[in-house]
Design a protein around this motif. Sequence first.
Motif, mmCIF file in Angstrom:
data_model
loop_
_atom_site.group_PDB
_atom_site.id
_atom_site.type_symbol
_atom_site.label_atom_id
_atom_site.label_comp_id
_atom_site.label_asym_id
_atom_site.label_seq_id
_atom_site.Cartn_x
_atom_site.Cartn_y
_atom_site.Cartn_z
ATOM 1 N N GLY A 212 31.160 47.290 51.525
ATOM 2 C CA GLY A 212 32.620 47.338 51.426
ATOM 3 C C GLY A 212 33.288 45.985 51.477
ATOM 4 N N PHE A 213 32.512 44.893 51.608
ATOM 5 C CA PHE A 213 33.114 43.567 51.518
ATOM 6 C C PHE A 213 33.702 43.400 50.122
ATOM 7 C CE2 PHE A 213 30.276 42.906 55.091
ATOM 8 C CZ PHE A 213 30.981 42.040 55.907
ATOM 9 N N ASN A 214 34.930 42.875 50.063
ATOM 10 C CA ASN A 214 35.568 42.717 48.754
ATOM 11 C C ASN A 214 36.014 41.280 48.467
ATOM 12 O OD1 ASN A 214 37.845 42.546 50.403
ATOM 13 N ND2 ASN A 214 38.497 44.655 49.972
ATOM 14 N N ARG A 215 35.710 40.364 49.384
ATOM 15 C CA ARG A 215 36.072 38.963 49.160
ATOM 16 C C ARG A 215 34.992 38.068 49.747
ATOM 17 N NH1 ARG A 215 39.499 35.330 51.789
ATOM 18 N NH2 ARG A 215 40.287 36.887 53.262
ATOM 19 N N VAL A 216 34.621 37.014 49.032
ATOM 20 C CA VAL A 216 33.617 36.064 49.515
ATOM 21 C C VAL A 216 34.162 34.645 49.383
ATOM 22 C CG1 VAL A 216 31.566 37.463 49.077
ATOM 23 C CG2 VAL A 216 32.482 36.015 47.256
ATOM 24 N N ASN A 245 29.188 34.124 39.490
ATOM 25 C CA ASN A 245 29.162 35.126 38.417
ATOM 26 C C ASN A 245 28.638 36.467 38.917
ATOM 27 O OD1 ASN A 245 30.219 33.397 36.492
ATOM 28 N ND2 ASN A 245 28.220 32.741 35.731
ATOM 29 N N GLU A 246 27.613 36.423 39.782
ATOM 30 C CA GLU A 246 27.087 37.680 40.319
ATOM 31 C C GLU A 246 28.144 38.389 41.161
ATOM 32 O OE1 GLU A 246 23.511 39.503 43.144
ATOM 33 O OE2 GLU A 246 23.665 37.327 42.846
ATOM 34 N N ALA A 247 28.860 37.603 41.980
ATOM 35 C CA ALA A 247 29.914 38.197 42.807
ATOM 36 C C ALA A 247 30.988 38.835 41.934
ATOM 37 C CB ALA A 247 30.525 37.140 43.720
ATOM 38 N N ARG A 248 31.318 38.189 40.845
ATOM 39 C CA ARG A 248 32.341 38.730 39.938
ATOM 40 C C ARG A 248 31.839 40.014 39.274
ATOM 41 N NH1 ARG A 248 33.274 34.287 37.210
ATOM 42 N NH2 ARG A 248 35.093 33.679 38.450
ATOM 43 N N GLU A 249 30.572 40.010 38.846
ATOM 44 C CA GLU A 249 30.003 41.194 38.200
ATOM 45 C C GLU A 249 29.911 42.378 39.164
ATOM 46 O OE1 GLU A 249 26.291 39.759 36.772
ATOM 47 O OE2 GLU A 249 27.187 38.528 35.170
ATOM 48 N N LEU A 250 29.721 42.089 40.449
ATOM 49 C CA LEU A 250 29.614 43.146 41.444
ATOM 50 C C LEU A 250 30.980 43.709 41.837
ATOM 51 C CD1 LEU A 250 26.863 41.608 43.759
ATOM 52 C CD2 LEU A 250 26.640 43.681 42.365
ATOM 53 N N GLY A 251 32.044 43.056 41.389
ATOM 54 C CA GLY A 251 33.374 43.595 41.613
ATOM 55 C C GLY A 251 34.081 43.098 42.852
ATOM 56 N N PHE A 252 33.669 41.951 43.397
ATOM 57 C CA PHE A 252 34.438 41.374 44.497
ATOM 58 C C PHE A 252 35.837 41.044 43.990
ATOM 59 C CE2 PHE A 252 30.184 40.759 46.162
ATOM 60 C CZ PHE A 252 30.351 40.936 47.530
ATOM 61 N N HIS A 253 36.853 41.393 44.797
ATOM 62 C CA HIS A 253 38.233 41.243 44.348
ATOM 63 C C HIS A 253 38.659 39.785 44.246
ATOM 64 C CE1 HIS A 253 39.199 45.460 46.224
ATOM 65 N NE2 HIS A 253 38.234 45.490 45.334
ATOM 66 N N SER A 254 38.155 38.945 45.145
ATOM 67 C CA SER A 254 38.595 37.557 45.189
ATOM 68 C C SER A 254 37.435 36.672 45.631
ATOM 69 C CB SER A 254 39.777 37.397 46.152
ATOM 70 O OG SER A 254 40.262 36.074 46.144
ATOM 71 N N ILE A 255 37.274 35.549 44.942
ATOM 72 C CA ILE A 255 36.197 34.604 45.251
ATOM 73 C C ILE A 255 36.818 33.243 45.517
ATOM 74 C CG2 ILE A 255 34.076 33.531 44.420
ATOM 75 C CD1 ILE A 255 33.867 35.941 42.439
ATOM 76 N N ASN A 256 36.507 32.684 46.681
ATOM 77 C CA ASN A 256 37.035 31.379 47.082
ATOM 78 C C ASN A 256 35.921 30.339 47.057
ATOM 79 O OD1 ASN A 256 39.202 29.656 48.610
ATOM 80 N ND2 ASN A 256 37.342 29.440 49.824
ATOM 81 N N VAL A 257 36.277 29.105 46.712
ATOM 82 C CA VAL A 257 35.356 27.974 46.772
ATOM 83 C C VAL A 257 35.954 26.905 47.670
ATOM 84 C CG1 VAL A 257 34.415 26.033 45.449
ATOM 85 C CG2 VAL A 257 34.217 28.362 44.554
ATOM 86 N N GLU A 280 35.996 25.444 35.528
ATOM 87 C CA GLU A 280 35.262 26.174 34.486
ATOM 88 C C GLU A 280 34.644 27.455 35.045
ATOM 89 O OE1 GLU A 280 32.363 23.531 32.905
ATOM 90 O OE2 GLU A 280 33.819 22.203 31.906
ATOM 91 N N MET A 281 34.247 27.413 36.319
ATOM 92 C CA MET A 281 33.658 28.601 36.957
ATOM 93 C C MET A 281 34.723 29.639 37.309
ATOM 94 S SD MET A 281 30.886 26.825 39.520
ATOM 95 C CE MET A 281 29.939 25.389 38.994
ATOM 96 N N SER A 282 35.984 29.213 37.372
ATOM 97 C CA SER A 282 37.143 30.096 37.508
ATOM 98 C C SER A 282 37.170 30.924 38.792
ATOM 99 C CB SER A 282 37.210 31.041 36.303
ATOM 100 O OG SER A 282 38.467 31.674 36.230
ATOM 101 N N PRO A 283 37.020 30.280 39.971
ATOM 102 C CA PRO A 283 37.212 31.044 41.215
ATOM 103 C C PRO A 283 38.667 31.478 41.349
ATOM 104 C CG PRO A 283 37.115 28.702 41.697
ATOM 105 C CD PRO A 283 36.779 28.850 40.235
#
Length: 514
Positions: A212-216, A245-257, A280-283
């Motif tokens: 159920g984690f939705n943000r990394v 990319n894997e996190a995006r494909e798995l459906g995480f709502h938001s990805i921070n760098v 370019e990676m578009s977080p």
Amino acid sequence: MSEQVDINSTPEHAINASDQPTTVRPVMQPDNPYASTRGSITSKQLPAFDQDIINKYNRSGPRYTSYPTALEFSSIPEGLETKILQAREAHAPLSLYFHIPFCRHLCYYCACNKIITKKNSDAGDYLAYLIAEIKHKRGLLTPPEDGKKPLVKQLHFGGGTPTFLQDNELIQLWEFLQTQFEFLPEDQGDYSIEIDPRELSSETLKVLRTLGFNRVSLGVQDLDETVQIAVNRVHSAELIENVLNEARELGFHSINVDLIYGLPHQTPETFDKTIRRIIEMSPDRLSVFNYAHLPERFKAQRQIKEDDLPTPSDKFTMLGNTINTLTEAGYQYIGIDHFAKPDDELAVAQREGKLHRNFQGYTIMGDCDLLGFGVSSISQIANANSSYILQNHTDLQVYKDNIDAARNNPTIMPAVNVIKTSIKDRLREYVIMNLLCHDYMDFRDINQKFGIDAITYFIHEIQQLGEMQEDRLIDMDAAGIRVLPRGRLLGRNVAMVFDEYLDKKHKDRFSKVI
């Protein structure tokens, strides 16, 4: 803004500035005065980078993840944490924070109390202590009137490296939490975790998303190999991109760098390459922190040679380039090192005047009490007239000893430090957080919420802001105080004017803007 404030005058019919504010609320609340009237990101005021102005005001100050800040902690009286938890308003939702202090590698820039170990048995032992603390605290909470479990809207795993826990341990902890709390569905709640891309099993991201984690949040810091070697954090850009990319494909709502500028061997040119490669990676979000070199305080930083650090001038250039590049790429400047895409929840909340700030940084869940678990973790629990900030011991063994002692004597609690805030603190916290979240202090809103005349109450602070107004960092009039684009990077400096606790004894504990 019109009708300028005379900072040397006192308004007619004003209450005395020494009068206590209250929390009496009006029957009718006005429209949210902190919602942006500027519309989309294209018209959102962007931070203006002015090196001369930043040089002029670049002094040390808090990051204001709380007010008062953690420097005001004092030893907690016996029994107080129990009373605070028992008296917590049962209907208030919760934000849960779990501190996992372990890392497998020592990063030399680190300014945290981390434990470097490769033995997962250490984390397994720690997990048992976490569960014991959760049981103890949960048992003290008054359940909601409907008899359900306390509602959780937000959860965050921080550290250290939370993914130091093995996948089965993450599952064990998550499943235990479901027995103790009621969680919003994952499409409504905010459930996040910090990860070291180097320390993921092939299944970890899948496990996290299934739970159920939705943000990394990915710790990257820099993509230049020379810099990575100098700070002992080596990874490839391809690894970061693959994880993202894997996190995006798995459906995480938001990805921070997370990135850091000011590290050894960085130059404006190399850091600009890192920024552009990350774009370019578009977080969805970026946190771009200033490295503060304090080897006398942080042992790990003694591995960094001071001669290898970029000059202050180069750091200014890195900051300016980063702001310009990210805003040109469409990212919204949130404040204090943070950027987000305009459709990210953080950016939307800021435009709607619903952004908040606490020990987890900028957040959209400002109505939650924060319950911290684990060594050094911090809780924030509020009621109508005051709030409490609590901290567990920062030494792992002492933390464990407290949990062990509580098994036989439930009056023993893990918190060792406390701040009890007054209504005056709550007022100043409200002002500071709105300045940092929304670049605005609305006098009418403050008058209605706290039963004061804000101009009279803060007349000395308003007078101190006169020079900033002359330098066009802010605009003041009878309606309020607005931070202008020229002053957005110096929002902390504006907020510091309203900090009653800020004095010389703390100056060496804070970082500068750059």
